[in-house]
Design a protein around this motif. Structure first.
Motif, short mmCIF file in Angstrom:
data_model
loop_
_atom_site.label_atom_id
_atom_site.label_comp_id
_atom_site.label_asym_id
_atom_site.label_seq_id
_atom_site.Cartn_x
_atom_site.Cartn_y
_atom_site.Cartn_z
N PHE A 1 -27.64 -26.28 74.93
CA PHE A 1 -26.99 -26.61 76.20
C PHE A 1 -28.00 -27.04 77.25
O PHE A 1 -27.74 -27.95 78.05
CB PHE A 1 -26.18 -25.40 76.70
CG PHE A 1 -24.96 -25.12 75.89
CD1 PHE A 1 -24.03 -26.11 75.64
CD2 PHE A 1 -24.72 -23.86 75.37
CE1 PHE A 1 -22.89 -25.85 74.89
CE2 PHE A 1 -23.59 -23.60 74.62
CZ PHE A 1 -22.67 -24.59 74.38
N ILE A 2 -29.16 -26.37 77.28
CA ILE A 2 -30.16 -26.69 78.30
C ILE A 2 -30.72 -28.10 78.09
O ILE A 2 -30.90 -28.87 79.04
CB ILE A 2 -31.29 -25.64 78.28
CG1 ILE A 2 -30.79 -24.32 78.85
CG2 ILE A 2 -32.50 -26.13 79.09
CD1 ILE A 2 -31.79 -23.20 78.72
N GLN A 3 -30.98 -28.48 76.83
CA GLN A 3 -31.51 -29.81 76.55
C GLN A 3 -30.52 -30.89 76.96
O GLN A 3 -30.88 -31.90 77.58
CB GLN A 3 -31.86 -29.95 75.07
CG GLN A 3 -33.07 -29.13 74.65
CD GLN A 3 -34.33 -29.57 75.38
OE1 GLN A 3 -34.54 -30.74 75.66
NE2 GLN A 3 -35.18 -28.61 75.72
N LEU A 4 -29.24 -30.67 76.63
CA LEU A 4 -28.25 -31.67 77.04
C LEU A 4 -28.10 -31.70 78.56
O LEU A 4 -27.87 -32.77 79.15
CB LEU A 4 -26.90 -31.34 76.38
CG LEU A 4 -26.82 -31.62 74.88
CD1 LEU A 4 -25.41 -31.35 74.37
CD2 LEU A 4 -27.21 -33.05 74.56
N LEU B 1 -18.08 -27.61 80.60
CA LEU B 1 -18.41 -26.26 80.15
C LEU B 1 -17.26 -25.32 80.44
O LEU B 1 -16.75 -25.27 81.57
CB LEU B 1 -19.68 -25.77 80.84
CG LEU B 1 -21.00 -26.39 80.37
CD1 LEU B 1 -22.15 -25.90 81.21
CD2 LEU B 1 -21.25 -26.09 78.89
N THR B 2 -16.85 -24.57 79.42
CA THR B 2 -15.73 -23.63 79.59
C THR B 2 -16.09 -22.20 79.22
O THR B 2 -15.59 -21.25 79.83
CB THR B 2 -14.53 -24.08 78.73
OG1 THR B 2 -14.94 -24.19 77.37
CG2 THR B 2 -13.99 -25.41 79.23
N ILE B 3 -16.96 -22.01 78.23
CA ILE B 3 -17.28 -20.64 77.79
C ILE B 3 -18.39 -20.02 78.62
O ILE B 3 -18.61 -18.82 78.56
CB ILE B 3 -17.65 -20.63 76.30
CG1 ILE B 3 -18.92 -21.45 76.05
CG2 ILE B 3 -16.50 -21.14 75.44
CD1 ILE B 3 -19.43 -21.37 74.62
N ILE B 4 -19.13 -20.82 79.36
CA ILE B 4 -20.17 -20.31 80.26
C ILE B 4 -20.01 -20.98 81.61
O ILE B 4 -19.46 -22.09 81.70
CB ILE B 4 -21.60 -20.57 79.70
CG1 ILE B 4 -21.80 -22.07 79.46
CG2 ILE B 4 -21.85 -19.78 78.45
CD1 ILE B 4 -23.21 -22.42 79.02
N ARG B 5 -20.49 -20.31 82.62
CA ARG B 5 -20.42 -20.87 83.96
C ARG B 5 -21.56 -21.86 84.18
O ARG B 5 -22.66 -21.70 83.63
CB ARG B 5 -20.49 -19.76 85.00
CG ARG B 5 -19.33 -18.78 84.96
CD ARG B 5 -19.51 -17.72 86.01
NE ARG B 5 -18.37 -16.77 86.00
CZ ARG B 5 -18.28 -15.72 86.81
NH1 ARG B 5 -19.26 -15.49 87.69
NH2 ARG B 5 -17.23 -14.93 86.74
N ARG C 1 -17.73 -29.74 71.16
CA ARG C 1 -17.75 -29.32 69.76
C ARG C 1 -18.59 -28.07 69.56
O ARG C 1 -18.22 -27.16 68.81
CB ARG C 1 -18.29 -30.47 68.89
CG ARG C 1 -17.32 -31.64 68.73
CD ARG C 1 -17.78 -32.56 67.60
NE ARG C 1 -19.10 -33.11 67.84
CZ ARG C 1 -19.31 -34.28 68.43
NH1 ARG C 1 -18.27 -35.01 68.88
NH2 ARG C 1 -20.53 -34.73 68.61
N HIS C 2 -19.71 -28.01 70.24
CA HIS C 2 -20.57 -26.83 70.08
C HIS C 2 -19.91 -25.59 70.67
O HIS C 2 -20.09 -24.49 70.15
CB HIS C 2 -21.93 -27.08 70.73
CG HIS C 2 -22.99 -26.14 70.27
ND1 HIS C 2 -23.65 -26.30 69.07
CD2 HIS C 2 -23.50 -25.00 70.83
CE1 HIS C 2 -24.52 -25.32 68.91
NE2 HIS C 2 -24.45 -24.51 69.97
N GLN C 3 -19.18 -25.75 71.75
CA GLN C 3 -18.46 -24.61 72.31
C GLN C 3 -17.41 -24.09 71.33
O GLN C 3 -17.21 -22.86 71.22
CB GLN C 3 -17.80 -25.02 73.64
CG GLN C 3 -18.79 -25.24 74.76
CD GLN C 3 -18.11 -25.61 76.06
OE1 GLN C 3 -18.01 -24.79 76.96
NE2 GLN C 3 -17.64 -26.86 76.16
#
Length: 220
Positions: free
Chosen positions: A54-57, A68-72, A30-32
């Motif tokens: 993202f880092i916390q999750l 993850l799709t928008i970042i590697r 959802r955030h992506q």
């Protein structure tokens, strides 16, 4: 931030770990979508709040790397390492305190301590105050030249060096067959352990003890 808040509420309400992991992956998806909607001209723009989310999750559920799709995934891991480094750099920063004194003043303190070996920190501090330098005595002691104390001899070395000049004195009590008490004063040399003086009395007095203490001092 809203997505993270919803995830935390869902995590507290769910007793199953597998369901928590599923909620985390859904929150990432959802955030992506939110990040893609806010991006302009087809370029993904990730803010610091998005990175923190993202880092916390990722810290709680490393399995989100699979969705993850928008970042590697390696980019997320790199963000996590950079954040970890910045956090500990902030934690280990030097605390605020008394500023360091100037280099010339430190050199002067060292020179005064070298040229005047009998001066301690209070004396050097007083001389610096007379010269107009505002410095604490603790700072003077910090920048003074540290001198090594001469090695001290051990107890065994002391006895080996001074045994010929040392005598042991002892006052002892001995009962007799007639139920009387005899008081003996013994002096023995330490170098050869030979008996230097002995005296026995049935009525010891202060004068008797003082006389034989003086005899022991003459023997040594």
């Amino acid at each position: 931030m809203i997505g993270l808040f919803c995830f935390v509420l869902a995590g507290l309400a769910s007793p199953f770990k597998s369901k928590l992991r599923l909620e985390a992956e859904n929150a990432v998806l959802r955030h992506q979508l939110i990040v893609l909607r806010l991006s302009l001209h087809g370029r993904v723009r990730v803010t610091n709040h998005d990175r923190w989310f993202f880092i916390q999750l990722y810290r709680w559920f490393p399995s989100i790397l699979q969705v993850l799709t928008i970042i590697r995934p390696e980019t997320l891991v790199r963000w996590h390492r950079v954040g970890f480094l910045r956090y500990w750099c902030w934690k280990s920063r030097s605390p605020e305190g008394r500023p360091q004194i100037e280099t010339d003043l430190r050199a002067l303190i060292r020179r005064m301590s070298v040229e005047n070996p009998l001066w301690g920190a209070p004396r050097i501090h007083g001389e610096l105050l007379k010269l107009g330098f505002e410095v604490a005595q603790s700072s003077v002691a910090k920048y003074m030249v540290k001198r090594r104390a001469p090695p001290s001899q051990g107890w065994r070395t002391f006895l080996r060096n001074h045994a010929p000049d040392i005598a042991a004195m002892h006052c002892l009590l001995s009962p007799t067959i007639g139920f009387n008490l005899l008081y003996a004063f013994v002096i023995m040399r330490l170098d050869r352990r030979d008996l230097a003086w002995i005296n026995v009395t049935a009525n010891p007095t202060a004068e008797w003890v003082a006389r034989f203490l003086g005899m022991g001092l003459r023997v040594t």
